[in-house]
Design a protein around this motif. Structure first.
Motif, PDB file in Angstrom:
ATOM      1  N   ALA A 141       1.875  10.489  -6.386  1.00  0.00           N
ATOM      2  CA  ALA A 141       1.805  11.579  -5.396  1.00  0.00           C
ATOM      3  C   ALA A 141       0.416  11.910  -4.968  1.00  0.00           C
ATOM      4  N   PHE A 142      -0.574  11.278  -5.554  1.00  0.00           N
ATOM      5  CA  PHE A 142      -2.031  11.840  -5.212  1.00  0.00           C
ATOM      6  C   PHE A 142      -2.385  10.851  -4.022  1.00  0.00           C
ATOM      7  N   LEU A 143      -1.736   9.689  -3.668  1.00  0.00           N
ATOM      8  CA  LEU A 143      -2.177   8.606  -2.932  1.00  0.00           C
ATOM      9  C   LEU A 143      -2.200   9.311  -1.317  1.00  0.00           C
ATOM     10  N   PRO A 144      -2.955   8.697  -0.657  1.00  0.00           N
ATOM     11  CA  PRO A 144      -3.003   9.312   0.964  1.00  0.00           C
ATOM     12  C   PRO A 144      -1.706   8.702   1.697  1.00  0.00           C
ATOM     13  N   SER A 145      -1.570   9.194   2.955  1.00  0.00           N
ATOM     14  CA  SER A 145      -0.193   8.631   3.482  1.00  0.00           C
ATOM     15  C   SER A 145      -0.495   6.852   4.022  1.00  0.00           C
ATOM     16  N   PRO A 146       0.588   6.363   3.799  1.00  0.00           N
ATOM     17  CA  PRO A 146       0.536   4.946   4.138  1.00  0.00           C
ATOM     18  C   PRO A 146       0.108   4.628   5.552  1.00  0.00           C
ATOM     19  N   ARG A 147       0.115   5.696   6.286  1.00  0.00           N
ATOM     20  CA  ARG A 147      -0.430   5.598   7.865  1.00  0.00           C
ATOM     21  C   ARG A 147      -1.902   5.327   7.994  1.00  0.00           C
ATOM     22  N   THR A 148      -2.458   5.762   6.922  1.00  0.00           N
ATOM     23  CA  THR A 148      -4.082   5.884   7.046  1.00  0.00           C
ATOM     24  C   THR A 148      -4.697   4.645   6.812  1.00  0.00           C
ATOM     25  N   ASP A 149      -6.003   4.394   7.318  1.00  0.00           N
ATOM     26  CA  ASP A 149      -6.542   3.127   7.286  1.00  0.00           C
ATOM     27  C   ASP A 149      -7.217   2.760   5.855  1.00  0.00           C
ATOM     28  N   PHE A 150      -6.916   3.832   4.953  1.00  0.00           N
ATOM     29  CA  PHE A 150      -7.639   3.387   3.661  1.00  0.00           C
ATOM     30  C   PHE A 150      -6.594   3.631   2.653  1.00  0.00           C
ATOM     31  N   TYR A 151      -5.578   3.678   3.028  1.00  0.00           N
ATOM     32  CA  TYR A 151      -4.285   3.720   2.050  1.00  0.00           C
ATOM     33  C   TYR A 151      -4.294   2.429   1.202  1.00  0.00           C
ATOM     34  N   GLN A 152      -4.244   1.260   1.849  1.00  0.00           N
ATOM     35  CA  GLN A 152      -4.406   0.076   1.257  1.00  0.00           C
ATOM     36  C   GLN A 152      -5.676   0.001   0.072  1.00  0.00           C
ATOM     37  N   GLN A 153      -6.610   0.317   0.508  1.00  0.00           N
ATOM     38  CA  GLN A 153      -7.589   0.166  -0.484  1.00  0.00           C
ATOM     39  C   GLN A 153      -7.409   1.037  -1.792  1.00  0.00           C
ATOM     40  N   ARG A 154      -6.983   2.305  -1.457  1.00  0.00           N
ATOM     41  CA  ARG A 154      -6.635   3.209  -2.556  1.00  0.00           C
ATOM     42  C   ARG A 154      -5.530   2.759  -3.316  1.00  0.00           C
ATOM     43  N   LEU A 155      -4.606   2.223  -2.891  1.00  0.00           N
ATOM     44  CA  LEU A 155      -3.452   1.574  -3.764  1.00  0.00           C
ATOM     45  C   LEU A 155      -3.615   0.635  -4.230  1.00  0.00           C
ATOM     46  N   SER A 156      -4.573  -0.474  -4.006  1.00  0.00           N
ATOM     47  CA  SER A 156      -5.135  -1.504  -4.634  1.00  0.00           C
ATOM     48  C   SER A 156      -5.945  -1.109  -6.016  1.00  0.00           C
ATOM     49  N   ALA A 157      -6.822  -0.046  -5.816  1.00  0.00           N
ATOM     50  CA  ALA A 157      -7.477   0.539  -6.900  1.00  0.00           C
ATOM     51  C   ALA A 157      -6.416   0.980  -8.011  1.00  0.00           C
ATOM     52  N   PHE A 158      -5.805   1.677  -7.440  1.00  0.00           N
ATOM     53  CA  PHE A 158      -4.688   2.280  -8.396  1.00  0.00           C
ATOM     54  C   PHE A 158      -3.924   1.258  -9.269  1.00  0.00           C
ATOM     55  N   LEU A 159      -3.431   0.260  -8.325  1.00  0.00           N
ATOM     56  CA  LEU A 159      -2.822  -0.739  -9.098  1.00  0.00           C
ATOM     57  C   LEU A 159      -3.441  -1.466 -10.344  1.00  0.00           C
ATOM     58  N   ARG A 160      -4.899  -1.646 -10.000  1.00  0.00           N
ATOM     59  CA  ARG A 160      -5.772  -2.491 -10.984  1.00  0.00           C
ATOM     60  C   ARG A 160      -5.811  -1.648 -12.267  1.00  0.00           C
ATOM     61  N   GLN A 161      -6.063  -0.154 -12.055  1.00  0.00           N
ATOM     62  CA  GLN A 161      -6.304   0.844 -13.227  1.00  0.00           C
ATOM     63  C   GLN A 161      -4.835   0.881 -13.592  1.00  0.00           C
ATOM     64  N   LEU A 162      -3.521   0.873 -13.095  1.00  0.00           N
ATOM     65  CA  LEU A 162      -2.349   0.847 -13.978  1.00  0.00           C
ATOM     66  C   LEU A 162      -2.314  -0.379 -14.732  1.00  0.00           C
TER      67      LEU A 162
END
Length: 728
Positions: A707-728
């Protein structure tokens, strides 16, 4: 081939050692060939460095060897990892006419494929060509000769047209193609073709086998035909029960609603009973999906497996909507106007379309990835342009070829959009099959509603009249051209005079309709601006109930637009009736067909306006839709699609399967029955089952809600998601 390419320098790259993440040592083998015989070679050890003036001595040696000779390299711009881009650009500007970039050449010949490394291209070419005999051990030379041999098997006329298109902006590929005409190789019939969309088995395969008469259980036994057809078959009780229930529904003329969880194997579970039904009755099976991926999987994989299991092969066709197919007439028109119409990139894309025309067996544009929307619009089938059976390409037309195959087929795999468009327009492309299977059935309500949704936007209404305008400067409009046909073919002076007056009246009415359209959307625009309705994110929908302020504002203009559209439809219809269609040229046929298409569209839009004006009966809902970009439109749709499906679908088909992984609410089908119009059908005509999944989700799946990830419409969503998946 040595006479076509007497002088070549090739560059082959081999990795020797990797030193950390940012440094490696490679060997570049540069070889000079005279009539494909090695004349001189140099091996250059080059370092892959992060920055700095890289490998300058090796660059000088490379330029010395390559100077004045055609250069063959898998990816010229891939050399950037060894030498600075400014050096490569300077060399390219001096030698662009003689640099054969294999990756670029292969994209021309294999449109839809992108080759990042030689291995994939080599693997593909190895299936259809063999390296030339007595060639030196040079991977780049072998790859180049194989690609050249394969390309030479394409139709000679297409090769020449491709070379002509590329000659000004892409001189090296154009030169390469021009040299192919002198190569004597078998034409494409015996070479690689893209997948077929019409399957016709041998007569021996069409015969019925004892397996068709066996029981469902015996077919799905672990040691039965399925385990033989599938190398990694697993016995799934839910799959067998699904197939049993569907076969019972078919025998009892029932509608079957089946929710099947992931891993059930529902494709084979419904294909096996359906094919057995076809074998015993001869009635056609239509399978409709929502997504193209599932459509392709069913036709090219699952259906073949099911037939192998039953040892009963069918005549089958993969059918899509018209705009999914290549139009040969539009392609030839685009080729003729390309030099004055397209830029360098579009010319290269059109050249690849010419190769695709010879490679494809289906004409399905999904096989032609990578082309821009502008080129796709130029070459795709268009109902507003198609002259039908009067087209010179009619017998070879990919769309009509697939459409004709439907009448002779046992199985048709299509999609919801085409199915409901055919159903509601009564074009009867699909005929009357014995069984209809809706996979991804949870999407039916939306797709069926979309097929009945009317839209009035400024762009669509203005574009409605475009086919009637002047096509080229200095040429008459299509309306005047049709009036000219009457003058040429009619012996009655009155008809000629009437046609000229009708052409003049049509032009005036079109101008009035366009003015009405501009007035309508100017008022809507003012209303949106005054009420600040343009959203920042997502589209905004405002329902237009009775006595809504916007309706009061635009009602008079809507009625005037409808009246003028009706007048134009009458005028166009009278003009067409004066035309004698028995002896028309292709251009004249296109002119008359274009007017007929506009006439049909006028009737459609006047119906939309009627529904918008009279939507107060409660059966329709109307709304204003505004996008964040400022686009807006009036829309109208039925409130309940179920009542229309009862009249159109269930009155026509006695046996249908509705299946999906998500159809029930707490194992209850009531909601989807109501939405699809199944509720009034007697319960004894319906069979409903929920089949669990074979997977143990409780122990094998973990659900995470970030729930803490930014909106998928933002430019940096993909970068934050990738970092989260690596951590997961």
């Amino acid at each position: 081939m040595h006479s076509q390419f007497p002088d070549l320098v090739t560059v082959s790259i081999k990795k020797n050692v990797q030193l950390g993440d940012r440094m490696g040592v490679y060997t570049l083998r540069c070889a000079h060939y005279d009539h494909l015989k090695l004349k001189e070679e140099k091996s250059l050890a080059v370092a892959l460095l992060d920055r700095g003036n890289r490998n300058l001595p090796q660059w000088n040696q490379f330029v010395e060897l390559a100077a004045g000779h055609p250069l063959v390299v898998f990816s010229y711009w891939g050399l950037e990892k060894f030498w600075p881009i400014d050096q490569l650009e300077a060399y390219y500007s001096r030698n662009s006419k003689s640099i054969y970039d294999i990756a670029d050449l292969s994209h021309l010949i294999f449109p839809g494929e992108l080759f990042q490394a030689p291995d994939k291209l080599l693997e593909l070419l190895a299936k259809y060509t063999r390296p030339g005999e007595n060639l030196p051990d040079d991977p780049t030379l072998k790859l180049f000769t194989q690609l050249t041999t394969y390309a030479a098997s394409i139709d000679l006329g297409s090769i020449q047209d491709m070379s002509l298109l590329l000659s000004f902006e892409h001189p090296a590929p154009a030169d390469w193609l021009a040299r192919l005409s002198g190569l004597a190789v078998p034409r494409l019939q015996s070479y690689h073709r893209l997948p077929e969309n019409i399957r016709k088995p041998d007569e021996s395969e069409l015969s019925q086998d004892d397996t068709v008469e066996s029981t469902i259980d015996s077919i799905f036994l672990e040691r039965g035909p399925e385990s033989e057809a599938l190398s990694e078959f697993e016995n799934r009780p839910e799959q067998i029960e699904y197939a049993r229930q569907f076969e019972c529904a078919l025998k009892s003329d029932e509608y079957f609603l089946a929710e099947a969880g992931t891993g059930t194997g529902k494709s084979l579970a419904y294909l096996i009973p359906a094919l057995r039904y076809n074998a015993s009755t001869g009635q056609r099976i239509v399978i409709s999906t929502h997504t193209r991926n599932l459509q392709h999987q069913l036709f090219h994989k699952d259906l073949i497996q099911a037939e192998d299991m039953l040892r009963h092969h069918t005549r089958s066709v993969l059918l899509k909507g018209r705009t999914n197919y290549l139009c040969l007439l539009k392609m030839h028109i685009a080729r003729g106007t390309a030099s004055r119409k397209f830029d360098a990139q579009q010319l290269a894309e059109l050249a690849s379309v010419l190769a695709f025309k010879d490679l494809t067996l289906s004409g399905d544009l999904s096989e032609l990835s990578g082309i821009s929307p502008s080129i796709r619009r130029e070459i795709q089938c268009d109902p507003g342009f198609c002259p039908g059976s009067r087209c010179v390409h009619y017998t070879k037309c990919f769309f009509f070829r697939a459409r004709r195959a439907v009448g002779k087929s046992d199985v048709v795999v299509t999609n919801h959009a085409l199915f409901f468009s055919d159903l509601m327009s009564e074009t009867d492309i699909l005929g009357k099959p014995g069984v209809v299977i809706f996979d991804e059935a949870h999407q039916i309500e939306r797709v069926a509603t979309d097929s009945m949704t009317g839209e009035l936007s400024r762009a669509s209404l203005i574009a409605l009249f475009d086919p009637l305008d002047v096509i080229y400067p200095g040429m008459p409009s299509r309306i005047m051209s049709v009036a000219g046909i009457v003058s040429r073919t009619s012996d009655d002076p009155d008809d000629v005079a009437i046609s000229q007056k009708l052409a003049s009246d049509c032009a005036k009415t079109i101008k009035v309709c366009r003015n009405d359209t501009n007035r309508l959307f100017k008022r809507i625009g003012i209303y949106i601006s005054e009420n600040k309705l343009t959203p920042r994110t997502y589209s905004r929908r405002e329902r237009l109930g009775d006595h809504h302020a916007l309706l009061e504002l635009i009602l008079d203009v809507l009625e005037q637009l409808r009246e003028n559209m009706n007048r134009l439809a009458i005028q166009l219809n009278r003009l067409l009736k004066l035309v004698e269609t028995t002896d028309l040229s292709l251009d004249e046929t296109i002119d008359t067909e274009s007017i007929q298409v506009v006439l049909n569209s006028l009737r459609t839009y006047t119906t939309y306006i009627d529904n918008i004006v009279g939507a107060g009966n409660g059966r329709w809902v109307r709304w204003l839709e505004v996008s964040p970009s400022g686009w807006y439109a009036l829309k109208i749709a039925p409130v309940q699609i179920g009542e229309y499906l009862r009249d159109l679908l269930f009155s026509r088909y006695d046996r249908a399967l509705f299946t999906s992984a998500t159809m029930t609410i707490e194992n209850d089908f009531s909601f989807i029955e109501d939405r699809l119009g199944l509720e009034p059908i007697p319960e004894e005509r319906k069979r409903k089952r929920v089949f669990g999944s074979s997977f143990d989700f409780n122990s094998q799946v973990k659900f995470v809600c970030a729930a803490f990830l930014p909106s998928p419409r933002t430019d940096f969503y993909q970068q934050r998601l990738s970092a989260f998946l690596r951590q997961l």
